[in-house]
Design a protein around this motif. Structure first.
Motif, short mmCIF file in Angstrom:
data_model
loop_
_atom_site.label_atom_id
_atom_site.label_comp_id
_atom_site.label_asym_id
_atom_site.label_seq_id
_atom_site.Cartn_x
_atom_site.Cartn_y
_atom_site.Cartn_z
N VAL A 94 -1.42 -0.76 -4.53
CA VAL A 94 -0.04 -0.56 -5.10
C VAL A 94 0.11 0.67 -4.58
CG1 VAL A 94 1.36 -0.96 -6.92
CG2 VAL A 94 -0.59 -2.56 -6.33
N MET A 95 1.51 0.50 -4.24
CA MET A 95 1.53 2.10 -4.65
C MET A 95 3.50 2.05 -5.22
SD MET A 95 4.61 3.49 -3.22
CE MET A 95 5.77 2.59 -2.02
N LYS A 96 3.68 2.73 -6.37
CA LYS A 96 4.73 2.73 -7.21
C LYS A 96 5.95 3.68 -6.73
CE LYS A 96 2.69 -0.69 -10.23
NZ LYS A 96 3.14 -1.14 -11.79
N VAL A 127 -10.49 -0.65 1.54
CA VAL A 127 -10.64 1.36 1.98
C VAL A 127 -9.37 1.25 2.71
CG1 VAL A 127 -11.28 2.86 3.46
CG2 VAL A 127 -13.19 1.52 1.52
N LEU A 128 -9.33 0.36 3.20
CA LEU A 128 -8.00 0.28 4.56
C LEU A 128 -7.06 -0.34 3.47
CD1 LEU A 128 -6.85 -0.17 7.01
CD2 LEU A 128 -7.12 -2.32 7.12
N CYS A 170 -1.71 2.33 1.72
CA CYS A 170 -0.80 2.56 0.03
C CYS A 170 -0.35 4.13 0.22
CB CYS A 170 -1.42 1.72 -1.41
SG CYS A 170 -1.44 0.99 -1.33
N THR A 171 -1.19 5.08 0.46
CA THR A 171 -1.25 6.40 0.99
C THR A 171 -0.51 6.53 1.74
OG1 THR A 171 -3.54 6.74 0.12
CG2 THR A 171 -2.82 8.12 1.21
N GLU A 185 3.08 6.32 0.25
CA GLU A 185 3.67 6.47 -0.44
C GLU A 185 4.12 7.76 0.37
OE1 GLU A 185 0.55 7.91 -2.39
OE2 GLU A 185 0.65 6.35 -4.09
N GLU A 186 3.95 8.69 1.39
CA GLU A 186 4.27 9.27 1.81
C GLU A 186 6.28 8.79 2.82
OE1 GLU A 186 1.70 10.82 5.38
OE2 GLU A 186 0.08 11.36 3.99
N MET A 187 6.24 8.09 3.48
CA MET A 187 7.41 7.15 4.01
C MET A 187 8.45 6.68 2.48
SD MET A 187 7.41 2.95 5.80
CE MET A 187 5.87 3.63 6.97
#
Length: 208
Positions: A114-116, A132-133, A138-139, A142-144
């Motif tokens: 999850v990205m919040k 892992v993928l 998600c990482t 987070e940048e987007m």
């Protein structure tokens, strides 16, 4: 085939069988969602022990037993023993949903990465193929979707309430909701003032 949903578990009973690092990660996520968490395991990590001592979770320092599942909406089996995890699955009532941390195929549900960003939640699942993928994606997300989205979502939530309360025409409502979701509002430094003018103009036109 999985059916993706967001489940409201505030103040709902959830049982985690197991007390290791995997169980700990599950517990942290459940507490963040407001669940009432019971951990069943003869031994637990130091972090889980701290949560138990502060009353944030309840801990049953005993081997798994079927009675431990009573009253739970969700059940997570996260022991290092596959037979115990499978026993949890067999023992669960039909209305209870079970996640086996070591076997997504046998699970009733899976916990995605999850990205919040405030009210924005993006869940990524590979259906167990590669956690892992999922974390890698998600990482990237987070940048987007950076920190500015937190205040933007708060703005959208409050503006939506104002639009629904102030505008009668459904077509006009949809037009306004589409307008404030435009990227220009995301980047607008004075979006509240811009929205206030837009809403005032819209209400004025409706009154003519």
């Amino acid at each position: 085939m999985l059916y993706p949903i967001n489940v409201q578990i505030q103040d709902r009973n959830v049982v985690v069988i197991g007390g290791g690092k995997v169980a700990q990660r599950k517990v942290f996520g459940l507490l963040e969602a407001g669940a009432k968490v019971k951990v069943v395991s003869p031994e637990i990590t130091s972090d889980l022990l701290r949560l138990s001592e502060t009353g944030e979770i309840s801990w049953r320092p005993e081997p798994y037993g079927k009675e431990n599942l009573e009253g739970a909406l969700l059940i997570i089996a996260a022991t290092n023993d596959r037979e115990t995890n499978l026993a949890v699955k067999r023992d669960a009532a039909p209305y209870q949903l079970v996640n086996l941390a070591d076997d997504p195929d046998e699970s009733d549900f899976q916990v995605p990465s999850v990205m919040k960003r405030g009210k924005l939640t993006v869940a990524v699942s590979t259906s167990g193929a590669s956690p892992v993928l999922a974390k890698k994606i998600c990482t990237q997300l987070e940048e987007m979707y950076d920190e500015q989205y937190e205040s933007y979502l708060d703005f959208l939530a409050s503006s939506r309430k104002e639009i629904k309360a102030s505008v009668k025409d459904e077509l006009v409502k949809r037009k306004l909701l589409t307008t404030i979701a435009d990227e220009s509002f995301l980047k607008e430094s004075f979006r509240e003032e811009r929205f206030a003018r837009l809403l005032e103009e819209t209400i004025s036109e409706e009154g003519r």
